[in-house]
Design a protein around this motif. Structure first.
Motif, PDB file in Angstrom:
ATOM      1  N   THR A  13      21.326 -26.498  21.600  1.00 27.96           N
ATOM      2  CA  THR A  13      20.320 -25.895  22.479  1.00 27.96           C
ATOM      3  C   THR A  13      19.752 -24.657  21.800  1.00 27.96           C
ATOM      4  O   THR A  13      20.384 -24.077  20.908  1.00 27.96           O
ATOM      5  N   ASP A  14      18.550 -24.258  22.244  1.00 28.04           N
ATOM      6  CA  ASP A  14      17.887 -23.109  21.652  1.00 28.04           C
ATOM      7  C   ASP A  14      16.975 -22.472  22.702  1.00 28.04           C
ATOM      8  O   ASP A  14      16.489 -23.172  23.600  1.00 28.04           O
ATOM      9  N   GLY A  16      12.787 -21.221  11.978  1.00 29.36           N
ATOM     10  CA  GLY A  16      13.634 -21.279  10.789  1.00 29.36           C
ATOM     11  C   GLY A  16      15.047 -20.781  11.024  1.00 29.36           C
ATOM     12  O   GLY A  16      15.839 -20.716  10.083  1.00 29.36           O
ATOM     13  N   ASN A  17      15.391 -20.432  12.257  1.00 32.90           N
ATOM     14  CA  ASN A  17      16.758 -20.006  12.558  1.00 32.90           C
ATOM     15  C   ASN A  17      17.688 -21.216  12.458  1.00 32.90           C
ATOM     16  O   ASN A  17      17.343 -22.307  12.920  1.00 32.90           O
ATOM     17  N   VAL A  18      18.864 -21.012  11.864  1.00 31.23           N
ATOM     18  CA  VAL A  18      19.826 -22.094  11.660  1.00 31.23           C
ATOM     19  C   VAL A  18      21.118 -21.747  12.388  1.00 31.23           C
ATOM     20  O   VAL A  18      21.602 -20.613  12.321  1.00 31.23           O
ATOM     21  N   LYS A  61      24.106 -28.730  11.127  1.00 32.70           N
ATOM     22  CA  LYS A  61      23.561 -27.483  11.661  1.00 32.70           C
ATOM     23  C   LYS A  61      22.216 -27.786  12.314  1.00 32.70           C
ATOM     24  O   LYS A  61      21.486 -28.671  11.860  1.00 32.70           O
ATOM     25  N   ALA A  62      21.885 -27.038  13.369  1.00 23.68           N
ATOM     26  CA  ALA A  62      20.590 -27.189  14.049  1.00 23.68           C
ATOM     27  C   ALA A  62      19.618 -26.135  13.512  1.00 23.68           C
ATOM     28  O   ALA A  62      20.025 -25.049  13.108  1.00 23.68           O
ATOM     29  N   PRO A  72      19.879 -21.507  17.170  1.00 19.29           N
ATOM     30  CA  PRO A  72      20.345 -22.511  18.133  1.00 19.29           C
ATOM     31  C   PRO A  72      21.876 -22.514  18.212  1.00 19.29           C
ATOM     32  O   PRO A  72      22.554 -21.997  17.327  1.00 19.29           O
ATOM     33  N   SER A  73      22.398 -23.130  19.257  1.00 19.72           N
ATOM     34  CA  SER A  73      23.842 -23.323  19.340  1.00 19.72           C
ATOM     35  C   SER A  73      24.239 -24.360  18.288  1.00 19.72           C
ATOM     36  O   SER A  73      23.401 -25.139  17.820  1.00 19.72           O
ATOM     37  N   ALA A  74      25.491 -24.376  17.936  1.00 19.85           N
ATOM     38  CA  ALA A  74      25.972 -25.359  16.956  1.00 19.85           C
ATOM     39  C   ALA A  74      26.006 -26.745  17.591  1.00 19.85           C
ATOM     40  O   ALA A  74      26.385 -26.886  18.757  1.00 19.85           O
ATOM     41  N   PRO A  75      25.616 -27.780  16.855  1.00 16.72           N
ATOM     42  CA  PRO A  75      25.774 -29.139  17.381  1.00 16.72           C
ATOM     43  C   PRO A  75      27.257 -29.391  17.667  1.00 16.72           C
ATOM     44  O   PRO A  75      28.127 -28.861  16.977  1.00 16.72           O
ATOM     45  N   ALA A  76      27.538 -30.191  18.682  1.00 20.34           N
ATOM     46  CA  ALA A  76      28.923 -30.420  19.090  1.00 20.34           C
ATOM     47  C   ALA A  76      29.324 -31.878  18.877  1.00 20.34           C
ATOM     48  O   ALA A  76      28.483 -32.759  18.752  1.00 20.34           O
TER      49      ALA A  76
END
Length: 171
Positions: free
Chosen positions: A55-56, A104-106, A98-99, A31-35
């Protein structure tokens, strides 16, 4: 496979065919990094954190909240906030988020946020909240900063202290 004609004749069977389905491609995209990680409020022993959604390609299933390099908690679902408790008064802490997706992708870490908890002997300053009546001189915390109410009012969404300097003075 066998062929049938109109007279009822049946051909010999064709050569057998073996088929299989393949597994779908695994999700390897993080996913994208939380902002916009920010402190929504804090006391001498807690910090309320908030962030904007990541987002993912498939979907974010939760967020991991870190204090320094240590995992504090995992927030499930679409929650975009968490209050870290059990902190020490007058102490600086650094937080990131982190999202995580279903595979399981971080993501990479959000922006780093440093917050210093209040002195335990000082009176607690409440976090700003919408639909709250504030009197002139009242103190609130918002986005890690302290503000003083300039004139009595009932707060509304969008009237956050940083957005309405006519109502709030940054201390």
């Amino acid at each position: 496979m066998k062929a049938h004609d109109g007279a009822g004749n049946v051909s010999a069977a064709s050569a057998p065919l073996t088929a299989s389905t393949s597994d779908p491609l695994p999700d390897t995209q993080a996913p994208s990094a939380p902002a916009n990680l920010r402190a929504a409020g804090f006391t001498s022993t807690s910090v309320s954190l908030a962030w904007n959604a990541a987002t993912d390609n498939v979907g974010v299933t939760g967020y991991e909240v870190y204090r320094g390099d240590a995992l504090v908690t995992t927030v499930s679902g679409t929650a975009l906030s968490y209050t870290v408790t059990g902190l020490t008064p007058s102490t600086a802490y650094t937080f990131t988020v982190k999202a995580r997706d279903a595979a399981g992708n971080v993501s990479a870490a959000s922006n780093s946020l440093e917050v210093t908890t209040l002195d335990g002997s000082a009176p607690e300053i409440p976090a700003w909240a919408p639909n709250t009546s504030y009197q002139q001189g009242a103190l609130v915390t918002y986005d890690g900063k302290t503000y003083e109410c300039r004139q009595a009012h009932t707060s509304l969404p969008g009237w956050e202290p940083a957005n309405v300097p006519a109502l709030w003075l940054l201390k």
